[in-house]
Scaffold this motif. Structure first.
Motif, short mmCIF file in Angstrom:
data_model
loop_
_atom_site.label_atom_id
_atom_site.label_comp_id
_atom_site.label_asym_id
_atom_site.label_seq_id
_atom_site.Cartn_x
_atom_site.Cartn_y
_atom_site.Cartn_z
N LEU A 87 35.93 13.50 3.74
CA LEU A 87 36.04 14.82 4.37
C LEU A 87 35.83 15.90 3.32
CD1 LEU A 87 39.22 14.36 6.59
CD2 LEU A 87 36.84 14.24 7.28
N SER A 88 35.44 17.09 3.77
CA SER A 88 35.32 18.18 2.82
C SER A 88 36.73 18.70 2.51
CB SER A 88 34.45 19.30 3.38
OG SER A 88 35.13 19.92 4.43
N SER A 89 36.87 19.36 1.37
CA SER A 89 38.19 19.61 0.79
C SER A 89 39.20 20.22 1.76
CB SER A 89 38.03 20.54 -0.41
OG SER A 89 37.29 19.89 -1.40
N PHE A 90 38.82 21.32 2.42
CA PHE A 90 39.83 22.02 3.20
C PHE A 90 40.08 21.38 4.55
CE2 PHE A 90 38.94 24.90 -0.17
CZ PHE A 90 40.20 25.35 -0.50
N VAL A 91 39.07 20.65 5.07
CA VAL A 91 39.33 19.85 6.28
C VAL A 91 40.36 18.77 5.94
CG1 VAL A 91 38.31 18.33 8.00
CG2 VAL A 91 37.02 20.29 7.14
N ALA A 92 40.16 18.13 4.79
CA ALA A 92 41.11 17.10 4.35
C ALA A 92 42.50 17.69 4.21
CB ALA A 92 40.65 16.50 3.03
N TRP A 93 42.56 18.91 3.71
CA TRP A 93 43.85 19.57 3.51
C TRP A 93 44.59 19.72 4.84
CZ3 TRP A 93 44.94 25.09 4.46
CH2 TRP A 93 46.18 25.48 3.96
N ILE A 94 43.86 20.22 5.86
CA ILE A 94 44.48 20.42 7.18
C ILE A 94 44.88 19.08 7.79
CG2 ILE A 94 43.99 21.14 9.55
CD1 ILE A 94 44.40 23.51 7.90
N VAL A 95 43.98 18.08 7.70
CA VAL A 95 44.28 16.78 8.29
C VAL A 95 45.50 16.16 7.61
CG1 VAL A 95 43.41 14.45 8.69
CG2 VAL A 95 41.90 16.40 8.99
N ALA A 96 45.58 16.32 6.27
CA ALA A 96 46.74 15.80 5.56
C ALA A 96 48.02 16.47 6.05
CB ALA A 96 46.56 16.01 4.05
N MET A 101 47.48 21.78 -1.24
CA MET A 101 46.85 22.87 -1.98
C MET A 101 46.97 22.62 -3.48
SD MET A 101 45.30 25.68 -1.28
CE MET A 101 45.80 26.63 0.14
N TYR A 102 48.15 22.12 -3.88
CA TYR A 102 48.35 21.80 -5.29
C TYR A 102 47.36 20.74 -5.75
CZ TYR A 102 50.66 20.18 -9.52
OH TYR A 102 50.93 19.83 -10.81
N ALA A 103 47.13 19.73 -4.88
CA ALA A 103 46.19 18.66 -5.25
C ALA A 103 44.79 19.23 -5.45
CB ALA A 103 46.17 17.58 -4.17
N LEU A 104 44.37 20.14 -4.56
CA LEU A 104 43.04 20.72 -4.68
C LEU A 104 42.92 21.56 -5.94
CD1 LEU A 104 42.35 21.85 -1.01
CD2 LEU A 104 41.39 19.91 -2.22
N TRP A 105 44.02 22.24 -6.29
CA TRP A 105 43.97 23.08 -7.48
C TRP A 105 44.03 22.26 -8.75
CZ3 TRP A 105 48.53 24.36 -10.65
CH2 TRP A 105 48.19 25.17 -11.74
#
Lengths: 294, 394
Positions: free
Chosen positions: B108-117, B251-255
């Motif tokens: 998944l793309s980053s922010f889609v993954a964020w929401i799904v998580a 969000m922390y993981a993405l950063w």
């Protein structure tokens, strides 16, 4: 799994369960007398193990002799802790706030152990460390037997104290109904303080037993507090026999599961048991009226 | 702000800012000062990335804002219902690992993954919450700690899936950005997440639902007797709290881009959330964020000055102990009480919490020992003050 291996892990499980039972009894005492979930219990356990190690290091004597110092010391610390810290909390929020307070105590102990003795792993080397006895084909390390003996003796002593002394009766009355105990003339505050002291004394005994055959390091207490808390919920909060039985069963279960699953996954049995208990029988398997409310 | 009164008269009055109007009428400056403070605060947060001298300070700022997010998320459960969860790091770690694994394994793309998580954390929390809330207080605490310990074990042991102790590398969402700009973007993303949480907290605080939760905090038996579905209310609060914590973790993981079970499923992280919220004041919208500012800056400073010693444990322990013993309501009420002593007395009606009431009843009953009956001391004097006697566990 061969028969011998099965028997061996069964025996090891009983030996481990004995130590769990003693420690869970202490945890139950705190909860009984003050409605306190004492997170720092296992930190004191590790502290006692460090003191035993340090005693052995300095004097060269057997670490078990350190019990002469640590048991009275921990008893006094326990009474002091109840008098000076726990009773200062507001009664209405004592269960939640005491968790945070004892958590702070646990962190403090962990930090100070690391500060004073360093973060490296420690282990006591004794002349009989490598010895083992053969028991119906199972090889049992002598130090594990001694640890179990210490735990069993203390647990028996605790049982006699609670069942057959006036103080024990007063303590059990305080656990069951504090106001009623006050009405018949029990000094519940003093009794609760002593209950705390005895609980902490079990940590002193358990820590010394642990130091005989375990490698210790400051953050080890997190590996103990989870299983111990699971045990007291499975047994029923506030019930000492319940805690002891649950400790035995889960200790044996962990030991048996270690063979096929390995050490790490075997530990999850405590958490599986915790969740299953809360879903099926939230008051625990041996808990009474008290456990239903917490 | 808007110290939404903690003991409103009845759940029926949907709490449409009566205290606001009272404040406006009684102290006309109060409201203006609050709005001004809010505007200045927002402006400071927005201007922070452009004011900092170097990227290190900026990254420390991001850490502080992420702490503010977690502490505010924790406060949805801890502040409203009074249930202390020491294991909220479990949801932080689940959100972080969920995001990372969804990007790596599902693509998944980053922010889609964020929401799904975030949605996954929500689903996981429901059974955990049901188990934790079967009985009151003590078991909740035990389950919350057990859950973070079990996840730490699993994520360390299951190396083939989670990367184990080697860690999990999360690809950056904006690969073409340089490091300082990357920090800047994430500072604003965290700030936006924090703003969303604050708005939701504020909305719940003034809603009927929020009033029910606060009733549970003050006296769960009475709340139940009044017909509040306590189990469901607590469960919803817990799920909301966990989901926001999970989003902060993602969000922390993405950063940060590198996850390790030791740090994500750390009981210390959970205790920081509690400490920050308590220090600032759990009954106040900006309490946890204020606490995060103080504790977070302190932690970063400690890391810089003393490096990797055990002293930060001792410092955290002492601070937590002092807050619990001497300031369990936090800084905001303490400062406000101080201000009140110098200001005019604005009304004769005073809010009391169940704890204060019990204390007062206790002392009253000690003064009049003839009133002691076989029932509890608080109950003996309860008829005189027909409100909240807290069941303190008999």
């Amino acid at each position: 799994m061969t028969g011998t291996l099965l028997f061996q892990s069964l025996v090891l499980g009983v030996l481990l369960g004995g130590l769990y039972a003693l420690l869970a009894a202490g945890l139950t005492l705190y909860f009984g007398v003050m409605r306190v979930v004492m997170i720092a219990h296992s930190a004191f356990l590790i502290l006692a193990a460090y003191l035993a190690w340090f005693f052995h290091q300095q004097t060269g004597m057997d670490p078990m002799l350190s019990l002469v110092i640590t048991v009275p010391l921990f008893f006094a610390v326990g009474v002091g802790m109840q008098r000076l810290l726990i009773t200062r909390l507001r009664p209405a929020t004592i269960t939640m706030m005491s968790v945070l307070l004892t958590f702070a105590v646990a962190l403090f102990i962990e930090g100070m152990i690391g500060f004073v003795w360093g973060g490296t792993q420690r282990r006591i080397q004794l002349p009989y460390s490598g010895d083992s006895v053969s028991f119906f084909g199972a090889q049992i390390a002598v130090v594990k037997l001694i640890a179990f003996g210490l735990a069993a003796l203390s647990l028996a002593g605790l049982y006699l104290l609670l069942k057959h002394s006036r103080f024990g009766q007063a303590l059990r009355a305080t656990i069951q109904h504090r106001e009623a105990a006050q009405l018949i003339g029990i000094h519940t505050n003093r009794v609760a303080g002593f209950g705390f002291g005895i609980g902490l004394a079990t940590a002193a005994v358990g820590g010394t037993a642990l130091s005989l055959d375990a490698t210790i390091y400051p953050s080890l207490h997190w590996h103990w507090i989870g299983p111990l808390m699971a045990i007291i919920v499975v047994g029923g909060l506030g019930s000492i026999p319940g805690a002891a039985i649950a400790a035995m069963i889960l200790g044996i279960g962990q030991s048996l599961l270690q063979v096929p699953l390995g050490t790490t996954w075997a530990q999850t049995i405590f958490y599986v048991a915790l969740f299953a208990t809360l879903m099926l029988r939230p008051q625990g398997f041996f808990g009474g009226r008290l456990a239903q409310r917490f | 702000m808007l110290n939404a009164s903690d003991a409103r008269p009845a759940p029926g009055t949907s709490g449409r800012a009566p205290d606001d109007r009272a404040v406006a009428a009684g102290r006309p400056w109060g409201r203006i000062v609050r709005v001004a403070a809010l505007v200045v605060g927002v402006a400071l947060v927005l201007a922070f990335p452009t004011m900092v001298p170097n990227a290190y300070i900026l990254s420390a700022g991001i850490v502080v804002v992420s702490y503010a997010c977690t502490a505010t998320a924790w406060n949805f459960m801890g502040g409203f219902t009074g249930y202390v969860s020491l294991g909220h790091a479990a949801f932080f770690g689940l959100g972080a690992y969920g995001t990372g694994l969804l990007i790596r394994d599902v693509g998944l793309s980053s922010f889609v993954a964020w929401i799904v998580a975030g949605a996954l954390v929500l689903l996981v929390t429901i059974p955990v919450g049901i188990a934790a809330l079967r009985v009151r207080g003590a078991s909740f605490v035990i389950v919350s700690i057990a859950f973070v310990l079990i996840l730490l074990l699993v994520f360390q042991a299951w190396g083939s899936f989670t990367g184990g102790s080697d860690g999990l590398v999360v690809p950056r969402p904006f690969p073409d950005l340089l490091r300082p700009e990357h920090h800047q973007v994430f500072f604003y993303l965290f700030a936006a997440l924090l703003a969303v949480m604050l708005v939701v907290w504020w909305a719940i605080d003034r809603s009927r639902f929020g009033t029910g939760l606060k009733a549970i905090r003050e006296d769960e038996d009475k709340a139940q007797a009044l017909g509040i579905p306590t189990r469901n209310y607590k469960l919803v609060a817990y799920v909301v709290s966990a989901t926001f914590t999970g989003l902060a973790g993602g969000m922390y993981a993405l950063w940060f881009g590198d996850l390790d079970p030791i740090f994500q499923f750390s009981i210390m992280l959970g205790s920081y959330m509690v400490l920050m919220a308590l220090l600032g004041g759990v009954r106040h919208l900006f309490g946890p964020a204020l606490g995060a500012l103080i504790v977070g800056s302190g932690l970063e400073y400690f890391k810089l000055e003393f490096g990797d010693t055990q002293l930060h444990l001792v410092a955290t322990a002492l601070l937590l102990g002092l807050v619990v013993l001497f300031m369990p309501d936090g800084i905001i009420p303490a400062v406000r009480a101080l201000l009140k002593r110098f200001g005019p007395e604005d009304s004769s009606i005073r809010e009391v919490t169940a704890a204060e009431l019990l204390e007062r009843n206790r002392t009253a009953s000690h003064d009049a020992p003839s009133r002691d009956t076989a029932s509890t001391t608080a109950a003996a004097t309860a008829p005189a003050t027909p409100t909240t006697r807290q069941e303190d566990g008999r």
